[in-house]
Design a protein around this motif. Structure first.
Motif, PDB file in Angstrom:
ATOM      1  N   ALA A  32       0.831  -1.201   0.000  1.00 15.84           N
ATOM      2  CA  ALA A  32       0.000   0.000   0.000  1.00 15.84           C
ATOM      3  C   ALA A  32       0.870   1.257   0.000  1.00 15.84           C
ATOM      4  O   ALA A  32       0.538   2.255  -0.661  1.00 15.84           O
ATOM      5  CB  ALA A  32      -0.930  -0.008   1.213  1.00 15.84           C
ATOM      6  N   GLU A  33       1.974   1.231   0.729  1.00 13.99           N
ATOM      7  CA  GLU A  33       2.892   2.378   0.727  1.00 13.99           C
ATOM      8  C   GLU A  33       3.511   2.567  -0.659  1.00 13.99           C
ATOM      9  O   GLU A  33       3.647   3.704  -1.136  1.00 13.99           O
ATOM     10  CB  GLU A  33       3.980   2.164   1.770  1.00 13.99           C
ATOM     11  N   LEU A  34       3.887   1.470  -1.297  1.00  8.67           N
ATOM     12  CA  LEU A  34       4.450   1.555  -2.642  1.00  8.67           C
ATOM     13  C   LEU A  34       3.409   2.084  -3.623  1.00  8.67           C
ATOM     14  O   LEU A  34       3.723   2.904  -4.503  1.00  8.67           O
ATOM     15  CB  LEU A  34       4.952   0.183  -3.078  1.00  8.67           C
ATOM     16  N   TYR A  35       2.162   1.627  -3.499  1.00 13.59           N
ATOM     17  CA  TYR A  35       1.094   2.111  -4.381  1.00 13.59           C
ATOM     18  C   TYR A  35       0.892   3.613  -4.203  1.00 13.59           C
ATOM     19  O   TYR A  35       0.710   4.346  -5.180  1.00 13.59           O
ATOM     20  CB  TYR A  35      -0.202   1.357  -4.077  1.00 13.59           C
ATOM     21  N   GLY A 214      15.976  -0.399 -12.829  1.00 12.58           N
ATOM     22  CA  GLY A 214      15.897   0.794 -13.662  1.00 12.58           C
ATOM     23  C   GLY A 214      16.148   2.068 -12.878  1.00 12.58           C
ATOM     24  O   GLY A 214      16.825   2.985 -13.358  1.00 12.58           O
ATOM     25  N   VAL A 215      15.621   2.160 -11.653  1.00 11.09           N
ATOM     26  CA  VAL A 215      15.855   3.344 -10.829  1.00 11.09           C
ATOM     27  C   VAL A 215      17.342   3.474 -10.518  1.00 11.09           C
ATOM     28  O   VAL A 215      17.930   4.565 -10.608  1.00 11.09           O
ATOM     29  CB  VAL A 215      15.019   3.273  -9.534  1.00 11.09           C
ATOM     30  N   GLY A 216      17.976   2.349 -10.158  1.00 11.88           N
ATOM     31  CA  GLY A 216      19.395   2.395  -9.833  1.00 11.88           C
ATOM     32  C   GLY A 216      20.259   2.790 -11.013  1.00 11.88           C
ATOM     33  O   GLY A 216      21.166   3.628 -10.886  1.00 11.88           O
ATOM     34  N   THR A 217      19.985   2.222 -12.173  1.00  8.53           N
ATOM     35  CA  THR A 217      20.806   2.530 -13.341  1.00  8.53           C
ATOM     36  C   THR A 217      20.549   3.939 -13.845  1.00  8.53           C
ATOM     37  O   THR A 217      21.474   4.620 -14.297  1.00  8.53           O
ATOM     38  CB  THR A 217      20.558   1.506 -14.460  1.00  8.53           C
ATOM     39  N   ARG A 218      19.310   4.405 -13.772  1.00  3.42           N
ATOM     40  CA  ARG A 218      19.023   5.785 -14.179  1.00  3.42           C
ATOM     41  C   ARG A 218      19.751   6.780 -13.280  1.00  3.42           C
ATOM     42  O   ARG A 218      20.263   7.793 -13.754  1.00  3.42           O
ATOM     43  CB  ARG A 218      17.516   6.046 -14.140  1.00  3.42           C
ATOM     44  N   VAL A 229       8.568   6.740  -5.726  1.00  2.53           N
ATOM     45  CA  VAL A 229       8.880   5.311  -5.803  1.00  2.53           C
ATOM     46  C   VAL A 229      10.347   5.074  -5.478  1.00  2.53           C
ATOM     47  O   VAL A 229      10.696   4.124  -4.763  1.00  2.53           O
ATOM     48  CB  VAL A 229       8.520   4.752  -7.195  1.00  2.53           C
ATOM     49  N   ALA A 230      11.225   5.929  -5.985  1.00  2.00           N
ATOM     50  CA  ALA A 230      12.655   5.785  -5.694  1.00  2.00           C
ATOM     51  C   ALA A 230      12.911   5.915  -4.196  1.00  2.00           C
ATOM     52  O   ALA A 230      13.710   5.153  -3.627  1.00  2.00           O
ATOM     53  CB  ALA A 230      13.450   6.825  -6.471  1.00  2.00           C
ATOM     54  N   ASP A 231      12.244   6.855  -3.534  1.00  2.00           N
ATOM     55  CA  ASP A 231      12.414   7.003  -2.088  1.00  2.00           C
ATOM     56  C   ASP A 231      11.921   5.764  -1.353  1.00  2.00           C
ATOM     57  O   ASP A 231      12.549   5.316  -0.373  1.00  2.00           O
ATOM     58  CB  ASP A 231      11.654   8.236  -1.596  1.00  2.00           C
ATOM     59  N   TRP A 232      10.793   5.212  -1.804  1.00  2.00           N
ATOM     60  CA  TRP A 232      10.282   3.988  -1.167  1.00  2.00           C
ATOM     61  C   TRP A 232      11.276   2.846  -1.343  1.00  2.00           C
ATOM     62  O   TRP A 232      11.547   2.095  -0.381  1.00  2.00           O
ATOM     63  CB  TRP A 232       8.928   3.613  -1.763  1.00  2.00           C
ATOM     64  N   ASP A 234      14.468   3.097  -1.710  1.00  2.00           N
ATOM     65  CA  ASP A 234      15.627   3.367  -0.852  1.00  2.00           C
ATOM     66  C   ASP A 234      15.379   2.904   0.576  1.00  2.00           C
ATOM     67  O   ASP A 234      16.296   2.415   1.254  1.00  2.00           O
ATOM     68  CB  ASP A 234      15.948   4.867  -0.843  1.00  2.00           C
ATOM     69  N   ASP A 235      14.157   3.085   1.036  1.00  2.00           N
ATOM     70  CA  ASP A 235      13.827   2.730   2.415  1.00  2.00           C
ATOM     71  C   ASP A 235      13.567   1.239   2.590  1.00  2.00           C
ATOM     72  O   ASP A 235      13.555   0.746   3.724  1.00  2.00           O
ATOM     73  CB  ASP A 235      12.596   3.507   2.882  1.00  2.00           C
ATOM     74  N   SER A 236      13.332   0.541   1.501  1.00  2.00           N
ATOM     75  CA  SER A 236      13.102  -0.902   1.576  1.00  2.00           C
ATOM     76  C   SER A 236      14.446  -1.626   1.614  1.00  2.00           C
ATOM     77  O   SER A 236      15.496  -1.038   1.362  1.00  2.00           O
ATOM     78  CB  SER A 236      12.289  -1.389   0.371  1.00  2.00           C
ATOM     79  N   ALA A 237      14.406  -2.898   1.917  1.00  2.00           N
ATOM     80  CA  ALA A 237      15.622  -3.719   1.902  1.00  2.00           C
ATOM     81  C   ALA A 237      15.655  -4.606   0.668  1.00  2.00           C
ATOM     82  O   ALA A 237      16.380  -5.603   0.633  1.00  2.00           O
ATOM     83  CB  ALA A 237      15.694  -4.563   3.172  1.00  2.00           C
ATOM     84  N   LEU A 238      14.878  -4.242  -0.349  1.00  2.00           N
ATOM     85  CA  LEU A 238      14.798  -5.071  -1.545  1.00  2.00           C
ATOM     86  C   LEU A 238      16.053  -4.930  -2.391  1.00  2.00           C
ATOM     87  O   LEU A 238      16.609  -3.837  -2.539  1.00  2.00           O
ATOM     88  CB  LEU A 238      13.583  -4.673  -2.382  1.00  2.00           C
TER      89      LEU A 238
END
Length: 253
Positions: A32-35, A214-218, A229-232, A234-238
């Protein structure tokens, strides 16, 4: 000026991104946070573009009872999710979705705008289109001056953006592969079709792995990324790992 309709659900745990909850290392609350982050990025891009944003939300009476808790208010929840992001949240246009399927809801909205409100062009996108930025929205508006239908191809035959200056038959128009079905429907109506560049959509664990990469390479290349989405992420451990079959998979949370 194109009216950009973002079809959105209230960002409730268990309702949104169900495939990520079922098949990825994400809890319902994390999904839900990602959405919410994705909704903010896509609506922010539409608001920043040369078009007009219309948030088309799914009302509680069209949501399964299991996902309508006591005190639920779909419009309020979507408005609150977007309030920190939109430049003028009180001026934003919010309307109820009408229709039982995604194709029906998209078709009802586009047809109403074109036929009843007389707008020059109308487009449909959704929070899953996290990489659909202002550039894509403005490019689509330019292309719609020459072609009655403009589609944004997603991976695996999906569509992240569909713009129209003339209606088509929307019945089951998003049947997979949606890119083929929508193109055929446009041809059946005698309309030329133009296309945007291909972008990923966020629906499945494989999609999330692709978007994380894609976020990392961009960022490494100094290119824009979907901020929320990029901030989310960053905060995740994925993290992204190879799946052993030539694809990508997720690890951690």
């Amino acid at each position: 000026m194109t009216v950009v309709c973002v079809l959105a659900d209230p960002p409730r745990p268990g309702l949104v991104f169900p495939d990520l909850v079922a098949n990825a290392p994400l809890s319902p609350a994390a999904a839900a946070e990602l959405y919410t982050a994705a909704l903010r990025d896509v609506c922010g891009a539409a608001e920043a573009s040369g078009g007009d944003l219309l948030v088309n939300y799914r009302p509680d009476d069209a949501i399964p009872d299991a996902h309508v808790p006591d005190g639920a208010d779909a419009e309020r929840e979507v408005r609150e999710a977007l309030e920190p992001t939109l430049d003028e949240p009180d001026e934003a246009r919010f309307e109820v979705q009408v229709g039982e399927t995604f194709a029906g809801r998209a078709g009802n909205t586009v047809t109403h705008l074109l036929d009843q409100e007389g707008v020059a062009s109308a487009a449909v996108t959704e929070p899953a289109a996290v990489f659909c930025a202002r550039q894509e929205v403005d490019e689509a508006a330019m292309k719609l001056r020459r072609a009655p239908v403009v589609l944004g191809p997603g991976t695996r035959g999906r569509v992240y953006f569909a713009g129209f200056t003339e209606p088509i038959d929307f019945t089951d128009a998003y049947t997979p592969p949606a890119l083929r079905t929508l193109t055929d429907r446009a041809g059946d109506a005698g309309h030329d079709v133009d296309y945007l560049g291909t972008l990923p959509l966020l629906e499945t664990p494989a999609d999330l792995a692709e978007i994380l990469l894609g976020v990392g390479t961009r960022r490494t290349a100094g290119r824009p990324v979907p901020t929320h989405v990029a901030d989310w992420l960053d905060d995740s451990a994925l993290t992204v790992v190879a799946d052993g079959a030539g694809g990508l998979a997720l690890a951690g949370e």
